[in-house]
Design an enzyme around this catalytic site. Sequence first.
Site, PDB file in Angstrom:
ATOM      1  N   ASP A 257      -8.598  22.641 -24.448  1.00 36.80           N
ATOM      2  CA  ASP A 257      -9.311  21.811 -25.419  1.00 36.80           C
ATOM      3  C   ASP A 257      -8.325  21.460 -26.524  1.00 36.80           C
ATOM      4  O   ASP A 257      -7.761  22.351 -27.157  1.00 36.80           O
ATOM      5  CB  ASP A 257     -10.513  22.584 -25.973  1.00 36.80           C
ATOM      6  CG  ASP A 257     -11.263  21.768 -27.005  1.00 36.80           C
ATOM      7  OD1 ASP A 257     -11.573  20.605 -26.708  1.00 36.80           O
ATOM      8  OD2 ASP A 257     -11.521  22.279 -28.106  1.00 36.80           O
ATOM      9  N   GLU A 343      -9.754  17.166 -20.975  1.00 37.84           N
ATOM     10  CA  GLU A 343     -10.753  16.138 -21.243  1.00 37.84           C
ATOM     11  C   GLU A 343     -10.148  14.755 -21.029  1.00 37.84           C
ATOM     12  O   GLU A 343      -8.971  14.549 -21.257  1.00 37.84           O
ATOM     13  CB  GLU A 343     -11.215  16.237 -22.697  1.00 37.84           C
ATOM     14  CG  GLU A 343     -12.172  17.356 -22.959  1.00 37.84           C
ATOM     15  CD  GLU A 343     -12.415  17.508 -24.448  1.00 37.84           C
ATOM     16  OE1 GLU A 343     -13.563  17.323 -24.858  1.00 37.84           O
ATOM     17  OE2 GLU A 343     -11.467  17.799 -25.176  1.00 37.84           O
ATOM     18  N   ASP A 442     -13.619  26.464 -30.126  1.00 38.31           N
ATOM     19  CA  ASP A 442     -12.610  25.780 -29.308  1.00 38.31           C
ATOM     20  C   ASP A 442     -12.427  26.462 -27.963  1.00 38.31           C
ATOM     21  O   ASP A 442     -12.284  25.812 -26.927  1.00 38.31           O
ATOM     22  CB  ASP A 442     -11.269  25.732 -30.063  1.00 38.31           C
ATOM     23  CG  ASP A 442     -11.349  24.821 -31.273  1.00 38.31           C
ATOM     24  OD1 ASP A 442     -12.255  23.965 -31.291  1.00 38.31           O
ATOM     25  OD2 ASP A 442     -10.518  24.965 -32.182  1.00 38.31           O
TER      26      ASP A 442
END
Length: 518
Positions: A257, A343, A442
């Site tokens: 992340d 992502e 996170d």
Amino acid sequence: MQVRWNFKLKPNIGHVETMERWLVTLRKHRNYALREREIGYSTNNQDVVEEIVYAFGSYCDLESRIEYGACCPLTCPVLKHGVVPEKLSIAFKKTKEKFDIKTGKLLKPSVVKWDDASGIQKKVTTELRGKSPYFGEIYSAVLQGNLERLDDAYTNFFKHGRGYPSYVARLDSFEYKPGQAKIELTNKNYATAYLPGIGNVKFHNSRQKEFGSVADIRSVTVSKESSYWFISIIVEIPDLIQELLPFEKVKSVVGIDVGVNKLIAFSDGSFALNTKPATNKKTARRLAMRQRSIARKVKGSKNRKKAVIKLARTKHKIAASRNGRNWKVANDIVKTADVVVREDLKIKNMVKRAKPKHDGKGGYTHNGASAKSGLNKVILDCGWGDIYNKIAWLALKAGKHVIAVNPKHTSQECPTCGHIDKANREGEKFLCTNCGHTDHADTKASRTIAKKAGLVFPKNEKTLRADCAKVTAVKRTTDGVVSSNHAFGTSGEQLSLFDTTVYHSPDNRITKKYGRTS
Ligand SMILES: [Zn+2]
């Protein structure tokens, strides 16, 4: 596989003077050639659906295109592709003869044709070298390569949807074709590049060992960045890329992340800190000072030029430090596991300006534009896109997989009960409003990202502790258990994604920090 390697050049004063002169001449050469082609294009084939092939002697007036007949003395030469040379003799070219390979019969005889703009300009350039000492001192292939670069710019514009070739205020590189520049490894730290027209130039050889695996040296580019000189070499390395690991043999997975406070949160619980190369307090202050210093100096003065160089050097150092940090971070991520899940961020959309806010009376209220622009700076300083690119390249080299997943709700979804709520997250803390699950926000996001790849397997007896630094394989203990949500429909070794329920101590985590802050 061809790879580009960059090294820092170590030119002496003489080299620098020559290269500076070259760059000025090459810039003028490129801009002149571009203008010449533009003029030619606008006076010839304008608004014509079908290309007109002009014949020498057909037309006399460029504007009206009036044909006065064959008996008319020609007043100006007209060419198909634009460029009009002074002497017509260089406007032609002979096409090559074509033979049938099997029978040896002549298919196409050689014909005299109008040359294209590039061909004509190349011939003019060759003549120019004899006339001007500035053109004469440049290695001829470099000069011709300058025109080929312009050709490439045109090809990119017409065929690949890129912008129209632009005039350059500062040209900062020139190129040697394969076989022209020569590289010699001198000692442990240095190598020498023989650059025709310039001489033997030393460079800092940071890849002494790797040079052993190079099969061939292709083109060599010399470039100037702020006041530093660099050499980039395209090398041919066989067997650089490993075969892609089949999904049945995948043993570990790591989700990452990206963030602003913590640059990277790994799904194994560790972090990479954000050094903020350009936006940390010290460097931001230095940048502001350098910019202010330029603003205070008289335009066109020598002192202003010096200040500009200083700012450019500072910016260069910042970029270099970010680049180095990103390589280290990317290396660490790829080394961690067989599959990297990230992502699929649209960073361009994330750094858009704040929209204006209407107050309902025909005016505007505060929309937080200043805060947003500050955040945008920090986001761009992180270089997420660059990290993603580097991960992709390193994973490709190592034969590992990279999966990009939809970023929707990755920071809001609860890993235990699946509850999605904005209120779940508060700063760096994650507290599920439904079931009370707690975690670092996170870390939790990175685990959700890892799960999204679909590589989640049924739980085993042996589970990996969430705050364990290493990601290792957990072997399947019971037979016949086939994962229902395996993305690729294979039943190989069982994977255990980090069991988030055992995670409780936030203090045991490993935090990595890369590079210096200034
Ligand atoms: Zn929950």
